[in-house]
Motif scaffolding. Structure first.
Motif, PDB file in Angstrom:
ATOM      1  N   TRP A   1      43.038  96.801  95.983  1.00 49.09           N
ATOM      2  CA  TRP A   1      42.866  95.530  95.273  1.00 49.09           C
ATOM      3  C   TRP A   1      43.084  95.680  93.769  1.00 49.09           C
ATOM      4  N   MET A   2      43.524  96.876  93.346  1.00 52.55           N
ATOM      5  CA  MET A   2      43.642  97.123  91.913  1.00 52.55           C
ATOM      6  C   MET A   2      45.008  96.746  91.341  1.00 52.55           C
ATOM      7  N   GLY A   3      45.975  96.467  92.172  1.00 53.00           N
ATOM      8  CA  GLY A   3      47.317  96.180  91.674  1.00 53.00           C
ATOM      9  C   GLY A   3      47.423  94.818  91.014  1.00 53.00           C
ATOM     10  N   SER A   4      48.557  94.631  90.355  1.00 55.93           N
ATOM     11  CA  SER A   4      48.793  93.364  89.669  1.00 55.93           C
ATOM     12  C   SER A   4      49.059  92.219  90.648  1.00 55.93           C
TER      13      SER A   4
ATOM     14  N   ALA B   1      43.845  98.194  78.889  1.00 53.17           N
ATOM     15  CA  ALA B   1      42.569  98.051  79.598  1.00 53.17           C
ATOM     16  C   ALA B   1      42.463  96.666  80.215  1.00 53.17           C
ATOM     17  N   ASN B   2      42.062  96.604  81.476  1.00 49.54           N
ATOM     18  CA  ASN B   2      41.828  95.344  82.197  1.00 49.54           C
ATOM     19  C   ASN B   2      43.075  94.472  82.291  1.00 49.54           C
ATOM     20  N   ASN B   3      44.224  95.106  82.532  1.00 55.26           N
ATOM     21  CA  ASN B   3      45.460  94.395  82.878  1.00 55.26           C
ATOM     22  C   ASN B   3      46.054  93.642  81.680  1.00 55.26           C
TER      23      ASN B   3
ATOM     24  N   GLN C   1      49.030  92.469  81.454  1.00 56.73           N
ATOM     25  CA  GLN C   1      49.833  91.319  81.883  1.00 56.73           C
ATOM     26  C   GLN C   1      48.998  90.042  81.890  1.00 56.73           C
ATOM     27  N   LEU C   2      47.737  90.150  82.320  1.00 52.84           N
ATOM     28  CA  LEU C   2      46.848  88.989  82.287  1.00 52.84           C
ATOM     29  C   LEU C   2      46.569  88.552  80.854  1.00 52.84           C
ATOM     30  N   SER C   3      46.491  89.517  79.957  1.00 52.79           N
ATOM     31  CA  SER C   3      46.283  89.172  78.545  1.00 52.79           C
ATOM     32  C   SER C   3      47.471  88.377  78.014  1.00 52.79           C
ATOM     33  N   TYR C   4      48.686  88.777  78.393  1.00 52.87           N
ATOM     34  CA  TYR C   4      49.869  88.031  77.965  1.00 52.87           C
ATOM     35  C   TYR C   4      49.844  86.607  78.524  1.00 52.87           C
ATOM     36  N   ILE C   5      49.547  86.491  79.811  1.00 56.20           N
ATOM     37  CA  ILE C   5      49.497  85.161  80.437  1.00 56.20           C
ATOM     38  C   ILE C   5      48.445  84.287  79.760  1.00 56.20           C
ATOM     39  N   LEU C   6      47.292  84.869  79.470  1.00 60.19           N
ATOM     40  CA  LEU C   6      46.199  84.113  78.841  1.00 60.19           C
ATOM     41  C   LEU C   6      46.594  83.645  77.442  1.00 60.19           C
ATOM     42  N   LEU C   7      47.208  84.511  76.657  1.00 61.93           N
ATOM     43  CA  LEU C   7      47.600  84.137  75.296  1.00 61.93           C
ATOM     44  C   LEU C   7      48.700  83.079  75.296  1.00 61.93           C
TER      45      LEU C   7
ATOM     46  N   ILE D   1      41.301  84.298  83.298  1.00 61.23           N
ATOM     47  CA  ILE D   1      39.992  84.870  82.997  1.00 61.23           C
ATOM     48  C   ILE D   1      39.288  85.300  84.278  1.00 61.23           C
ATOM     49  N   LEU D   2      39.409  84.479  85.330  1.00 62.76           N
ATOM     50  CA  LEU D   2      38.819  84.852  86.617  1.00 62.76           C
ATOM     51  C   LEU D   2      39.457  86.130  87.154  1.00 62.76           C
ATOM     52  N   ALA D   3      40.784  86.233  87.019  1.00 64.50           N
ATOM     53  CA  ALA D   3      41.468  87.443  87.475  1.00 64.50           C
ATOM     54  C   ALA D   3      41.058  88.654  86.639  1.00 64.50           C
ATOM     55  N   LYS D   4      40.862  88.470  85.331  1.00 63.99           N
ATOM     56  CA  LYS D   4      40.391  89.559  84.476  1.00 63.99           C
ATOM     57  C   LYS D   4      38.998  90.024  84.908  1.00 63.99           C
ATOM     58  N   THR D   5      38.137  89.068  85.197  1.00 67.84           N
ATOM     59  CA  THR D   5      36.777  89.414  85.632  1.00 67.84           C
ATOM     60  C   THR D   5      36.809  90.159  86.958  1.00 67.84           C
ATOM     61  N   PHE D   6      37.654  89.702  87.864  1.00 68.51           N
ATOM     62  CA  PHE D   6      37.801  90.379  89.156  1.00 68.51           C
ATOM     63  C   PHE D   6      38.315  91.806  88.962  1.00 68.51           C
ATOM     64  N   THR D   7      39.223  91.977  88.002  1.00 72.67           N
ATOM     65  CA  THR D   7      39.762  93.309  87.713  1.00 72.67           C
ATOM     66  C   THR D   7      38.672  94.247  87.221  1.00 72.67           C
TER      67      THR D   7
END
Length: 399
Positions: free
Chosen positions: A242-245, A169-171, A173-179, A219-225
């Motif tokens: 605009w939904m792609g990674s 949910a909500n990308n 890949q962004l979760s990995y980058i954030l962690l 976080i900004l990219a997650k919010t945009f997603t």
């Protein structure tokens, strides 16, 4: 007698002892000499044994002072309206000494030294910085390593359950980058502890600014997603593209690149450096990192604040969207914690000194990172580990 323009004797003179003989005649005998050109301490010489005192004196040599001698650590202060031999003994001020009896003035210690408790000798100043060996440094290091371990465990959980709906949910890949960025940010906190050097002073500020910008960009990219995912489900919406990674990656890279340019400009124009602060604390040499350019330092912090504010505003507006596991409400709380910490950081940072300035910055980094980690990832870990029956698409839509 010849006096110069300052009123001092321009030539030396002999000190004569006037002796009254029994036959009523006078005899002059030289018992000392004053030479203004001799080294200090040797300009005035006198042979006390050669002096012949009047036989009627009850004390030899006679007492010529109104007060006892001033011991080392004190200086003489002549009493106004009284003879020059009447004076008070004044203790030397901090950073000044007198190592002889009856000194007229105290001597100032060098910049890297300070007066001892008796004020009769200069001793080296205490060198002070946030060390790994002192209690504060040990406490901060332990907290950093604990948070680092927790973040690594959460990353391992997300990788292990990478194919479950709650992680996707909500990308993811962004979760990995954030962690990973949070792990790097915790690691860069260790640069603030230890003996400051020019290299560590540069690295601690630049790595902090860059890793934090990656965190906030993610976080900004997650919010945009979250926002685009909701609006893309509406009939006739053109937001599917605009939904792609690629869009999320573009947001992270572009926002982080701006911070990298700011940090490079800071390093090449007026980089941070280590310096010895000898004025802030009495008897102490503070080894600190000077920001080099205060404007560049606050530009880096200001850009981080801008990213945080944008993320907070978008997440706040999207917090009630009926999306599957809407992360916006958790991002809103995390950004609220983040902004509160760094708003209170500025006045606290400016009012602190020495190692406590460094400790304040470390606390701000740790608290803000912990807020992000707890608000964004703890709800997902709760469902993954404790409520696995809810980790499916059907239940997520009801969340």
């Amino acid at each position: 007698m010849y006096l110069d323009e300052n009123g001092d004797l321009a030539t030396g003179y002999n000190i004569m002892n006037l002796i009254f003989l029994q036959d009523t005649t006078l005899k002059h005998q030289m018992v000392g000499r004053y030479n203004p050109y001799a080294p200090p301490g040797q300009d005035f010489t006198i042979d006390e044994k050669a002096i012949v005192w009047e036989s009627s004196f009850t004390q030899k040599p006679p007492q010529f002072r109104c007060t006892p001698s001033c011991h080392p650590g004190y200086r003489k202060l002549t009493r106004e309206g009284e003879p020059i031999c009447c004076y008070d003994c004044i203790r030397c001020a901090d950073g000044e000494i007198s190592n002889q009896t009856d000194m007229d003035t105290c001597t100032t210690c060098p910049d890297d030294q300070w007066s001892n408790q008796k004020r009769d000798a200069c001793i080296p100043k205490v060198i002070n910085f946030l060390s790994f060996k002192e209690p504060l440094g040990i406490t901060l290091t332990s907290i950093i390593m604990l948070l680092l371990l927790i973040t690594a465990v959460i990353l391992g959980i997300f990788i292990y359950y990478r194919d479950t709906p709650i992680v996707r949910a909500n990308n993811r890949q962004l979760s990995y980058i954030l962690l990973v960025s949070l792990i790097l940010c915790f690691l860069c906190s260790l640069l603030f502890i230890g003996h400051p050097e020019d290299v560590t002073c540069i690295l601690r500020q630049t790595t902090f600014g860059i890793t934090f910008s990656i965190i906030l960009s993610s976080i900004l990219a997650k919010t945009f997603t979250v926002v685009t995912a909701f609006h893309a489900t509406k009939p006739g919406s053109k937001l599917h593209k605009w939904m792609g990674s690629k869009v999320s990656n573009f947001i992270v890279i572009s926002c982080s690149l701006i911070q990298i340019v700011l940090c490079l400009a800071w390093v090449f124009t007026a980089p941070p450096f280590a310096y010895l602060n000898m004025r802030s604390e009495i008897g102490t040499i503070l080894i600190e990192c000077n920001e080099g350019s205060v404007i560049a330092f606050y530009c880096v912090l200001g850009y981080l604040g801008l990213l945080a504010c944008i993320s907070f505003i978008i997440a706040f507006l999207a917090r009630n969207l009926p999306d599957s596991f809407n992360e916006a409400k958790y991002i809103t709380f995390s950004m609220l914690v983040f902004c509160s910490v760094w708003i209170s950081f500025v006045p606290t940072y400016l009012s602190s000194k020495g190692k406590y300035t460094v400790a304040v910055e470390i606390f701000a980094i740790l608290i803000s990172n912990t807020g992000l980690l707890g608000c964004i990832f703890s709800p997902k870990c709760y469902i993954i580990l404790l409520r696995p029956e809810r980790n499916n698409k059907k239940n997520l839509r009801k969340t």
